[in-house]
Design an enzyme around this catalytic site. Structure first.
Site, PDB file in Angstrom:
ATOM      1  N   THR A  65      -9.360   2.989   6.870  1.00 27.81           N
ATOM      2  CA  THR A  65      -8.921   1.644   7.258  1.00 27.81           C
ATOM      3  C   THR A  65      -7.412   1.590   7.484  1.00 27.81           C
ATOM      4  O   THR A  65      -6.845   0.503   7.595  1.00 27.81           O
ATOM      5  CB  THR A  65      -9.313   0.620   6.177  1.00 27.81           C
ATOM      6  OG1 THR A  65      -8.854   1.076   4.900  1.00 27.81           O
ATOM      7  CG2 THR A  65     -10.817   0.424   6.126  1.00 27.81           C
ATOM      8  N   LEU A  89      -7.950   3.982  11.670  1.00 27.75           N
ATOM      9  CA  LEU A  89      -8.576   2.796  12.262  1.00 27.75           C
ATOM     10  C   LEU A  89      -7.785   2.293  13.462  1.00 27.75           C
ATOM     11  O   LEU A  89      -8.362   1.836  14.452  1.00 27.75           O
ATOM     12  CB  LEU A  89      -8.697   1.695  11.211  1.00 27.75           C
ATOM     13  CG  LEU A  89      -9.367   0.389  11.648  1.00 27.75           C
ATOM     14  CD1 LEU A  89     -10.820   0.634  12.044  1.00 27.75           C
ATOM     15  CD2 LEU A  89      -9.282  -0.659  10.548  1.00 27.75           C
ATOM     16  N   ASP A 100       0.820  -1.209   0.000  1.00 28.70           N
ATOM     17  CA  ASP A 100       0.000   0.000   0.000  1.00 28.70           C
ATOM     18  C   ASP A 100       0.856   1.263   0.000  1.00 28.70           C
ATOM     19  O   ASP A 100       0.451   2.294  -0.539  1.00 28.70           O
ATOM     20  CB  ASP A 100      -0.937  -0.006   1.210  1.00 28.70           C
ATOM     21  CG  ASP A 100      -2.088  -0.996   1.041  1.00 28.70           C
ATOM     22  OD1 ASP A 100      -2.287  -1.481  -0.088  1.00 28.70           O
ATOM     23  OD2 ASP A 100      -2.777  -1.282   2.035  1.00 28.70           O
ATOM     24  N   GLY A 101       2.041   1.191   0.598  1.00 27.20           N
ATOM     25  CA  GLY A 101       2.946   2.338   0.582  1.00 27.20           C
ATOM     26  C   GLY A 101       3.380   2.693  -0.828  1.00 27.20           C
ATOM     27  O   GLY A 101       3.464   3.870  -1.198  1.00 27.20           O
TER      28      GLY A 101
END
Length: 290
Positions: free
Chosen positions: A186, A190, A72-73
């Site tokens: 998320t 989160l 995701d980075g």
């Protein structure tokens, strides 16, 4: 089709996935443009002989689709480089969680076939913009996930006076404050008790980090509202992290956060459903008693 490819430069053990991706694109006769830093990693560090029709730096590129291969980075980095170009991004996950980059290496071949068959959907994800007079923060003032205001030292809290559309909300006494998009709900938000928000929601979540009050809870507002923050700190400075990239700010710096005037287009397979991802990758709703 013309693809621009971004990848992380530290997962040498997973280099076979990158090699597979290039072979699949070559098979379809794709025009392949590669981020120069990633290409150098593949050629010099991994000794992979990959085809590249062109190399590019920073955001100096154009393509029909961007492919992010990593976690995701890496996806966030690609989104930052895409900016307001409007190019859709496909995320292939070779990292850990893979919430944004949700195509597994095992799905790669099938997904590329679907791309060429135009059998996919594109989701519009909102972006946050930070406005302030700090020139370092203005170099990259956009966030797909979140903008976090955090204390710089490890001992004392910071005070964050918060206003919404000019109306006073509250002054948070906390270790920090996270302003998150639905996409970012998320992520960091989160982990400190923020709400999960469906990606298409036109909202922004404001979540305190370790607040010094039991009465302070996250709040969700409309994404066309403007947030103004004034920070006080014993160290007279604080950190601002934009999608994980942080800079130190003087406490005299006023921050204004609002929805950006563009969105990020995220490529999704038709069988990838948000709620399925919540259950499988975050174990949301899991009951060990069953």
């Amino acid at each position: 089709m013309k693809f621009a490819i971004f990848g992380n430069t530290y997962q040498a053990k997973k280099s076979s996935h990158a090699a597979t991706l290039f072979k699949l694109l070559e098979k379809h006769g794709a025009e392949i443009c590669v981020c120069r830093e990633f290409h150098r990693f593949l050629k010099s560090d991994l000794k992979l002989n990959v085809k590249a029709d062109d190399l590019f730096d920073e955001n100096n590129f154009d393509a029909d689709m961007v492919i992010s291969i990593g976690g995701d980075g890496t996806f966030l980095k690609a989104a930052r480089r895409v900016g307001n170009k409007g190019i859709p991004i496909l995320g292939i996950n070779t990292g850990r969680l893979g919430f944004l980059a949700d195509v597994s290496p095992e799905e790669m071949e099938e997904t590329i076939e679907e791309v060429y068959q135009n059998h996919y959907t594109v989701e519009e994800r909102s972006v946050l913009q930070l406005l302030c007079d700090d020139k370092h923060l203005q170099n990259s003032p956009y966030a797909l996930n979140e903008i976090a205001i955090l204390k710089r030292d490890s001992s004392s809290m910071i005070s964050i006076r918060t206003a919404i559309n000019g109306a006073h909300l509250t002054t948070y006494q906390a270790d920090g404050l996270i302003i998150a998009t639905p996409t970012g709900s998320t992520a960091y938000s989160l982990s400190v008790g923020g709400p999960i928000i469906v990606p298409h929601s036109k909202t922004i979540a404001i979540t305190p980090v370790a607040p010094h009050s039991l009465n302070v809870r996250p709040i969700v507002i409309c994404d066309d509202w403007e947030i103004t923050l004034d920070v006080e700190s014993r160290s007279h400075n604080f950190l601002v992290a934009i999608d994980g990239s942080s800079e130190t700010c003087k406490e005299t710096t006023r921050l204004t956060i609002r929805r950006a005037d563009y969105s990020i287009k995220v490529v999704k397979r038709f069988n990838h459903i948000f709620f399925d991802t919540l259950r499988t990758k975050m174990m949301w709703g899991a009951d060990s008693r069953v």
